[in-house]
Design an enzyme around this catalytic site. Sequence first.
Site, PDB file in Angstrom:
ATOM      1  N   ASP A  19       0.856  -1.176   0.042  1.00  0.00           N
ATOM      2  CA  ASP A  19      -0.085   0.056  -0.065  1.00  0.00           C
ATOM      3  C   ASP A  19       0.970   1.430  -0.070  1.00  0.00           C
ATOM      4  OD1 ASP A  19      -2.527   1.277   0.021  1.00  0.00           O
ATOM      5  OD2 ASP A  19      -2.637   1.443   1.918  1.00  0.00           O
ATOM      6  N   ASN A  67     -10.858  -2.652  -5.276  1.00  0.00           N
ATOM      7  CA  ASN A  67     -10.390  -1.756  -6.456  1.00  0.00           C
ATOM      8  C   ASN A  67     -10.898  -1.778  -7.724  1.00  0.00           C
ATOM      9  OD1 ASN A  67      -6.826  -3.022  -5.080  1.00  0.00           O
ATOM     10  ND2 ASN A  67      -8.137  -1.241  -4.315  1.00  0.00           N
TER      11      ASN A  67
END
Length: 239
Positions: A19, A67
């Site tokens: 991330d 996502n």
Amino acid sequence: MTSGTSFRRVPYHVGIVMDGNGRWAQARGMPRLLGHRGGVNNIRPVLEASVGFGIKALTIYAFSTENWARPPAEVSGLMKLLSETIRRQLADLHANGVQIRHSGRMAGIEPGLQQQIRDALELTKNNQRIILNVAFNYGGRAEIVDAVRQIIQDGLKPDDVSEDVFARYLYTGGLPDPDLIIRTGGEYRLSNFLIWQAAYAEYYATPTFWPDFDKEELRRALQDFEDRDRRFGKVKTPS
Ligand code: IPE
Ligand code: IPE
Ligand code: MG
């Protein structure tokens, strides 16, 4: 604590929530997609460092089922990046003994990319140096639902379903559970990553954005892991 590259105990399987690509780019005044490119470029060195430390399997969270809700240009950019990475790096990964696995739903991925993924799995399936398991179009809840569907399809009876049997129906079937989950980018959450498999994983979070996560950072995570007392619900046996 151990110095150098040898640890008393090394996790067999490490999961990484890669991330912070977007914020890494933003901090440099660059578009988010360049952050993803920086992130992709960081996979190879971390993979090599993992081999050096004795890690046997690395699962990297590359694209979650959630996502898809990002702006279309970012989603298609991420799809192109995976396709490009397979095209450019597959031969070299294969030559270096990397066994590529995929954890995630194939449905939803564009057919050409699906084929590239299948080819990569087939080409590298007998490699033994390290397993690189790519969590792409992966969601822990989707994985559990898919397992349940398959179990029903296969006609298993209630008594046939044990934790071991269930685990074999997950995308990660055959892979030992992760011992250590690392999250870069400073958040303290799983974001739907390996929610079944990580039941007894140790967690390590670092504020470092993924494109900057290097061998030294990995060493720190492994050092931290080495000092953890994993009890698995039992009482610590006096040493
Ligand atoms: C992680 O980086 C990569 C993917 C989720 C594909 P992000 O894109 O989430 O980066 P931040 O969290 O916005 O900085
Ligand atoms: C997790 O990161 C998914 C990947 C790294 C692929 P996200 O950036 O999507 O997670 P949230 O939105 O911060 O929970
Ligand atoms: Mg993020």
